[in-house]
Design a protein around this motif. Structure first.
Motif, PDB file in Angstrom:
ATOM      1  N   GLY A 104       0.829  -1.201   0.000  1.00 22.44           N
ATOM      2  CA  GLY A 104       0.000   0.000   0.000  1.00 22.44           C
ATOM      3  C   GLY A 104       0.861   1.248   0.000  1.00 22.44           C
ATOM      4  O   GLY A 104       2.097   1.188   0.042  1.00 22.44           O
ATOM      5  N   GLU A 105       0.205   2.395  -0.050  1.00 27.10           N
ATOM      6  CA  GLU A 105       0.918   3.662  -0.162  1.00 27.10           C
ATOM      7  C   GLU A 105       1.278   4.280   1.190  1.00 27.10           C
ATOM      8  O   GLU A 105       2.060   5.224   1.245  1.00 27.10           O
ATOM      9  CB  GLU A 105       0.067   4.665  -0.954  1.00 27.10           C
ATOM     10  CG  GLU A 105      -0.189   4.236  -2.399  1.00 27.10           C
ATOM     11  CD  GLU A 105      -0.976   5.263  -3.171  1.00 27.10           C
ATOM     12  OE1 GLU A 105      -1.384   6.286  -2.563  1.00 27.10           O
ATOM     13  OE2 GLU A 105      -1.190   5.063  -4.375  1.00 27.10           O
ATOM     14  N   LYS A 106       0.710   3.783   2.282  1.00 28.56           N
ATOM     15  CA  LYS A 106       0.990   4.380   3.579  1.00 28.56           C
ATOM     16  C   LYS A 106       2.427   4.093   4.009  1.00 28.56           C
ATOM     17  O   LYS A 106       2.960   2.999   3.784  1.00 28.56           O
ATOM     18  CB  LYS A 106       0.030   3.835   4.637  1.00 28.56           C
ATOM     19  CG  LYS A 106      -1.390   4.342   4.513  1.00 28.56           C
ATOM     20  CD  LYS A 106      -2.226   3.864   5.681  1.00 28.56           C
ATOM     21  CE  LYS A 106      -3.630   4.456   5.632  1.00 28.56           C
ATOM     22  NZ  LYS A 106      -4.445   4.027   6.787  1.00 28.56           N
ATOM     23  N   ASP A 107       3.060   5.064   4.645  1.00 33.99           N
ATOM     24  CA  ASP A 107       4.362   4.853   5.248  1.00 33.99           C
ATOM     25  C   ASP A 107       4.548   5.817   6.410  1.00 33.99           C
ATOM     26  O   ASP A 107       3.766   6.744   6.605  1.00 33.99           O
ATOM     27  CB  ASP A 107       5.496   4.983   4.230  1.00 33.99           C
ATOM     28  CG  ASP A 107       5.590   6.375   3.622  1.00 33.99           C
ATOM     29  OD1 ASP A 107       4.751   7.234   3.960  1.00 33.99           O
ATOM     30  OD2 ASP A 107       6.500   6.611   2.814  1.00 33.99           O
ATOM     31  N   LEU A 108       5.582   5.567   7.180  1.00 29.92           N
ATOM     32  CA  LEU A 108       5.862   6.349   8.384  1.00 29.92           C
ATOM     33  C   LEU A 108       7.364   6.546   8.479  1.00 29.92           C
ATOM     34  O   LEU A 108       8.128   5.605   8.241  1.00 29.92           O
ATOM     35  CB  LEU A 108       5.345   5.602   9.622  1.00 29.92           C
ATOM     36  CG  LEU A 108       5.576   6.262  10.977  1.00 29.92           C
ATOM     37  CD1 LEU A 108       4.445   7.246  11.272  1.00 29.92           C
ATOM     38  CD2 LEU A 108       5.635   5.204  12.074  1.00 29.92           C
ATOM     39  N   LYS A 109       7.793   7.745   8.818  1.00 26.07           N
ATOM     40  CA  LYS A 109       9.223   8.024   8.979  1.00 26.07           C
ATOM     41  C   LYS A 109       9.434   8.837  10.245  1.00 26.07           C
ATOM     42  O   LYS A 109       8.730   9.816  10.479  1.00 26.07           O
ATOM     43  CB  LYS A 109       9.764   8.785   7.768  1.00 26.07           C
ATOM     44  CG  LYS A 109      11.257   9.093   7.860  1.00 26.07           C
ATOM     45  CD  LYS A 109      11.813   9.632   6.548  1.00 26.07           C
ATOM     46  CE  LYS A 109      11.286  10.993   6.214  1.00 26.07           C
ATOM     47  NZ  LYS A 109      11.956  11.584   5.033  1.00 26.07           N
ATOM     48  N   ILE A 110      10.409   8.420  11.055  1.00 29.05           N
ATOM     49  CA  ILE A 110      10.772   9.142  12.258  1.00 29.05           C
ATOM     50  C   ILE A 110      12.226   9.580  12.125  1.00 29.05           C
ATOM     51  O   ILE A 110      13.120   8.739  11.971  1.00 29.05           O
ATOM     52  CB  ILE A 110      10.591   8.286  13.523  1.00 29.05           C
ATOM     53  CG1 ILE A 110       9.138   7.827  13.653  1.00 29.05           C
ATOM     54  CG2 ILE A 110      11.000   9.073  14.766  1.00 29.05           C
ATOM     55  CD1 ILE A 110       8.889   6.881  14.810  1.00 29.05           C
ATOM     56  N   GLU A 111      12.459  10.875  12.167  1.00 32.60           N
ATOM     57  CA  GLU A 111      13.802  11.432  12.052  1.00 32.60           C
ATOM     58  C   GLU A 111      14.239  12.015  13.389  1.00 32.60           C
ATOM     59  O   GLU A 111      13.423  12.549  14.130  1.00 32.60           O
ATOM     60  CB  GLU A 111      13.843  12.539  10.998  1.00 32.60           C
ATOM     61  CG  GLU A 111      13.609  12.055   9.581  1.00 32.60           C
ATOM     62  CD  GLU A 111      13.708  13.190   8.574  1.00 32.60           C
ATOM     63  OE1 GLU A 111      14.149  12.939   7.446  1.00 32.60           O
ATOM     64  OE2 GLU A 111      13.323  14.329   8.920  1.00 32.60           O
ATOM     65  N   VAL A 112      15.533  11.932  13.679  1.00 35.12           N
ATOM     66  CA  VAL A 112      16.080  12.576  14.869  1.00 35.12           C
ATOM     67  C   VAL A 112      17.291  13.401  14.459  1.00 35.12           C
ATOM     68  O   VAL A 112      18.014  13.063  13.515  1.00 35.12           O
ATOM     69  CB  VAL A 112      16.466  11.559  15.966  1.00 35.12           C
ATOM     70  CG1 VAL A 112      15.264  10.776  16.422  1.00 35.12           C
ATOM     71  CG2 VAL A 112      17.561  10.619  15.476  1.00 35.12           C
ATOM     72  N   GLY A 113      17.512  14.490  15.165  1.00 38.65           N
ATOM     73  CA  GLY A 113      18.649  15.347  14.883  1.00 38.65           C
ATOM     74  C   GLY A 113      18.813  16.388  15.971  1.00 38.65           C
ATOM     75  O   GLY A 113      17.860  16.716  16.691  1.00 38.65           O
ATOM     76  N   ALA A 114      20.023  16.895  16.112  1.00 36.45           N
ATOM     77  CA  ALA A 114      20.299  17.952  17.077  1.00 36.45           C
ATOM     78  C   ALA A 114      19.891  19.300  16.483  1.00 36.45           C
ATOM     79  O   ALA A 114      20.047  19.538  15.292  1.00 36.45           O
ATOM     80  CB  ALA A 114      21.776  17.962  17.436  1.00 36.45           C
ATOM     81  N   VAL A 115      19.348  20.158  17.332  1.00 38.53           N
ATOM     82  CA  VAL A 115      18.901  21.484  16.883  1.00 38.53           C
ATOM     83  C   VAL A 115      19.381  22.538  17.876  1.00 38.53           C
ATOM     84  O   VAL A 115      19.812  22.219  18.985  1.00 38.53           O
ATOM     85  CB  VAL A 115      17.367  21.550  16.753  1.00 38.53           C
ATOM     86  CG1 VAL A 115      16.881  20.639  15.646  1.00 38.53           C
ATOM     87  CG2 VAL A 115      16.680  21.206  18.070  1.00 38.53           C
TER      88      VAL A 115
END
Length: 214
Positions: A104-115
């Motif tokens: 299917g077309e659904k997806d999930l992305k979790i990003e981490v980074g310093a700010v």
């Protein structure tokens, strides 16, 4: 006698056919993909988080989609040890990427980074999101949620602020307030896992489902 043998032969043939259809293992088949508790190092093993993940992606099993958790954590350690300048802009890394095992077309992305220092929610965006009580700052729309928390590592590293952002499936109406809570729940759970891996102290991250700010 011949009739009885014929009936036995028919029964044996039927049994053989059923066995071949079931793969010869009694009809049991190992489910494809990862369970919620197995996905991305188990960040969603607690039931409120697992339920949020299933609701967002619309299934019970998931496939990894270019997750790089070790690289993400290593980058944060490097950023905590680096001397920051105005021109230094750390890049986020995909900590967790998932999609439904059935496709299917659904997806999930979790990003981490310093700010850098906040505040992170500007006045123009504030009316369009829901804010939550976890970490330094947290807010979510129906498409993405962000959690910011402070982390101090052992010297000579300095304190950093970690942004954890979850990008949910497209096309969810902005009026879907439950989706906002699901996304912030996932972002918060990933933030807690990252904080534990780094050994952060006093991250002020909530457990379970973060409460909306009144």
């Amino acid at each position: 006698m011949r009739s009885a043998l014929a009936r036995i032969g028919v029964a044996a043939a039927a049994a053989a056919l059923l066995t071949s259809c079931s793969g010869g293992d009694g009809g049991t088949k190992e489910p494809e993909g990862l369970a919620a508790a197995e996905a991305c190092g188990g960040f969603a093993k607690e039931e409120p988080v697992g339920a949020a993940l299933k609701a967002v992606l619309g299934g019970d099993r998931f496939e990894d989609n270019y997750s790089k958790p070790d690289k993400a954590v290593a980058r944060l350690r490097d950023d905590a040890a680096a001397k920051w300048a105005d021109s230094y802009q750390p890049q986020p890394v995909t900590y967790c990427g998932l999609r439904p095992a059935e496709g299917g077309e659904k997806d999930l992305k979790i990003e981490v980074g310093a700010v850098g220092k906040g505040p992170y929610l500007g006045p123009a965006l504030a009316p369009k999101v829901t804010s939550y009580t976890t970490g330094l700052e947290a807010f979510s729309s129906s498409g993405l949620g962000s959690v910011y928390f402070s982390c101090r590592l052992k010297a000579p590293a300095h304190a950093i602020v970690v942004e954890t952002t979850v990008w949910g499936p497209a096309g969810v109406p902005e009026t879907d307030l439950e989706q906002r809570t699901r996304l912030i729940t996932l972002a918060n759970a990933a933030a807690r896992q990252v904080s534990a891996k780094l050994g952060c102290q006093g991250d002020k991250l909530a457990t379970g489902v973060p409460a909306a700010r009144s």
